[in-house]
Design a protein around this motif. Structure first.
Motif, short mmCIF file in Angstrom:
data_model
loop_
_atom_site.label_atom_id
_atom_site.label_comp_id
_atom_site.label_asym_id
_atom_site.label_seq_id
_atom_site.Cartn_x
_atom_site.Cartn_y
_atom_site.Cartn_z
N SER A 111 5.85 5.03 -11.26
CA SER A 111 5.57 3.54 -10.81
C SER A 111 3.88 3.42 -10.47
O SER A 111 3.51 2.03 -10.52
N GLY A 112 3.40 4.23 -10.24
CA GLY A 112 1.89 4.05 -9.67
C GLY A 112 1.49 3.75 -8.19
O GLY A 112 0.47 3.47 -7.86
N LEU A 113 2.92 3.64 -7.65
CA LEU A 113 2.88 3.08 -6.25
C LEU A 113 2.66 4.49 -5.31
O LEU A 113 3.18 5.62 -6.03
N HIS A 114 2.35 4.34 -4.06
CA HIS A 114 2.31 5.34 -3.30
C HIS A 114 3.74 5.36 -2.56
O HIS A 114 3.96 4.18 -2.09
N TYR A 115 4.35 6.27 -2.36
CA TYR A 115 5.62 6.28 -1.83
C TYR A 115 5.90 7.55 -1.17
O TYR A 115 5.21 8.50 -1.27
N THR A 116 6.98 7.76 0.01
CA THR A 116 7.63 8.60 0.49
C THR A 116 8.99 8.23 0.57
O THR A 116 9.51 7.02 0.68
N LEU A 158 2.32 12.43 8.32
CA LEU A 158 3.74 12.41 7.71
C LEU A 158 3.73 11.49 6.57
O LEU A 158 4.88 11.88 5.52
N LEU A 159 3.34 10.33 6.28
CA LEU A 159 3.34 9.30 5.31
C LEU A 159 2.62 9.68 3.94
O LEU A 159 1.59 9.39 3.60
N ALA A 160 2.82 11.20 3.64
CA ALA A 160 2.06 11.60 2.52
C ALA A 160 3.04 11.11 1.24
O ALA A 160 4.01 11.14 0.98
N ASP A 161 1.78 10.96 0.18
CA ASP A 161 2.22 10.12 -1.10
C ASP A 161 2.99 11.28 -1.88
O ASP A 161 2.50 12.32 -2.00
N GLY A 162 4.40 10.83 -2.26
CA GLY A 162 5.34 11.84 -2.95
C GLY A 162 6.24 12.59 -2.35
O GLY A 162 6.77 13.44 -2.72
N ARG A 166 0.68 -1.46 -0.04
CA ARG A 166 -0.01 0.10 -0.09
C ARG A 166 0.93 1.40 0.02
O ARG A 166 0.47 2.30 -0.64
N HIS A 167 1.93 1.31 0.54
CA HIS A 167 2.75 2.58 0.70
C HIS A 167 4.27 1.97 0.85
O HIS A 167 4.54 1.28 1.70
N LEU A 168 5.11 2.66 0.17
CA LEU A 168 6.69 2.35 0.18
C LEU A 168 7.31 3.41 0.77
O LEU A 168 7.11 4.75 0.38
N LEU A 169 8.07 3.28 1.76
CA LEU A 169 8.89 4.29 2.41
C LEU A 169 10.50 4.06 1.96
O LEU A 169 11.00 3.00 2.65
N VAL A 170 11.18 4.83 1.28
CA VAL A 170 12.33 4.42 0.79
C VAL A 170 13.43 5.23 1.23
O VAL A 170 13.42 6.49 1.52
N MET A 171 14.58 4.60 1.50
CA MET A 171 15.56 5.25 1.80
C MET A 171 16.61 6.03 0.82
O MET A 171 16.80 5.29 -0.39
N GLY A 172 16.85 7.47 0.86
CA GLY A 172 17.49 7.85 -0.31
C GLY A 172 18.82 8.53 0.44
O GLY A 172 19.16 8.32 1.74
N PHE A 173 19.48 9.22 -0.24
CA PHE A 173 20.94 10.02 0.27
C PHE A 173 20.99 11.36 -0.49
O PHE A 173 20.40 11.56 -1.95
N ILE A 174 21.63 12.28 0.02
CA ILE A 174 21.68 13.49 -0.35
C ILE A 174 22.50 13.74 -1.65
O ILE A 174 22.41 14.72 -2.21
N ALA A 175 23.43 12.80 -1.85
CA ALA A 175 24.37 12.82 -3.14
C ALA A 175 23.55 12.45 -4.13
O ALA A 175 23.94 11.52 -4.93
N ASP A 176 22.71 13.03 -4.54
CA ASP A 176 21.46 12.59 -5.78
C ASP A 176 21.49 13.60 -6.98
O ASP A 176 20.73 13.63 -7.59
#
Length: 286
Positions: free
Chosen positions: A132-137, A191-195, A100-110
């Motif tokens: 992707s059509g998925l809900h994510y943060t 807080l788990l807002a889409d996008g 239903r929702h992805l919470l994905v780790m990123g990094f500032i060097a992007d």
């Protein structure tokens, strides 16, 4: 609720699990791990444990099935191609498993002009998720403060910070603070807002002279700043073939691409992240 966390026995993943366990019942935590034996203690606490292989979308699908929130911590591979391939498998599995929702780790060097070997992956993640059509943060981390603690004895011996950073600054966050923010976002619908993309940093960044001054105060030993070349840095820290990747990160840093400062941590947690001097004073016992 079903919260699935991958990389759950890694450095950050384990801390996310511990932070989540303070907020939700253990039986709501579904952990994907690469080595089951490393997760025995977590299983004893009542958490569901499954072996995962990021290169096998079918096995990932079984682990992710009907997850309400899936916290994805990438593997530790050293090149963007491997991580992008892994991420495509993750997205395929998440779609098939009806996450239903992805919470994905990123990094500032992007950034698009960052020479960091993994910047292509971290830049790919938000663009690919948007399509992707998925809900994510996404939660983007600054550099982890944690490695500075075991590194400090070497810096004392060298009497210098040696990062090839010229006069540019670095921004930090501790893994404990990052994990707390992941857990708070995962369990707070507002807080788990889409996008939404959050960036976790302390309240300020540090030039290498400023970092050296902090390390000197914490250790009680004189530490200055004498940068080595990128090639020398790569050669010095090439354990596990990580040298070129690490050097490329500091090449980006020397362009001012690792100095991001954000108040997102305070937005999430209601207070600032622990400062670098406080973190080091708490954790260094030299």
């Amino acid at each position: 609720m079903k919260y699935t966390i991958t990389g759950a026995t890694g450095h950050l993943g384990r801390q996310i699990v511990n932070a989540m366990a303070k907020l939700v019942p253990a039986n709501e935590l579904n952990l994907g791990v690469h080595t089951l034996s490393k997760a025995a203690a977590l299983k004893d606490q009542g958490m569901a444990i499954s072996a995962i292989d990021y290169n096998d979308a079918a096995s990932l699908t079984a682990v992710l099935r009907d997850s309400d929130v899936f916290i994805y911590v990438p593997s530790k591979s050293h090149d963007s191609f491997s991580r992008v391939t892994e991420f495509e498998n993750v997205l395929q599995a998440a779609t098939t498993a009806h996450v239903r929702h992805l919470l994905v780790m990123g990094f500032i060097a992007d950034q698009v002009d960052n020479p960091f070997a993994l910047s292509a992956f971290y830049g790919y993640v938000p663009r690919r998720l948007a399509a992707s059509g998925l809900h994510y943060t996404i939660i983007r981390n600054a550099l982890y403060a944690d490695p500075l603690v075991p590194y400090l004895p070497e810096l004392i011996e060298r009497q210098n910070v040696i990062y090839p950073m010229a006069d540019q600054a670095l921004s930090f966050i501790s893994q404990a603070d990052s994990a707390a923010a992941f857990a708070k976002v995962a369990t707070t619908p507002a807080l788990l807002a889409d996008g939404r993309i959050y960036t976790l940093t302390q309240q300020r960044n540090y030039t290498m002279l400023e970092l050296a001054a902090v390390l000197s105060r914490v250790s009680g030993q004189p530490i200055g700043y004498q940068p080595v070349s990128l090639q020398t840095f790569s050669d010095l820290y090439n354990q596990g073939n990580e040298g070129p990747m690490l050097a490329s990160m500091y090449a980006g840093g020397a362009r001012g691409l690792l100095d991001t400062v954000s108040d997102d941590y305070a937005t999430i947690m209601g207070h600032p992240a622990q400062s670098l001097p406080d973190y080091l004073q708490t954790n260094y016992h030299g």
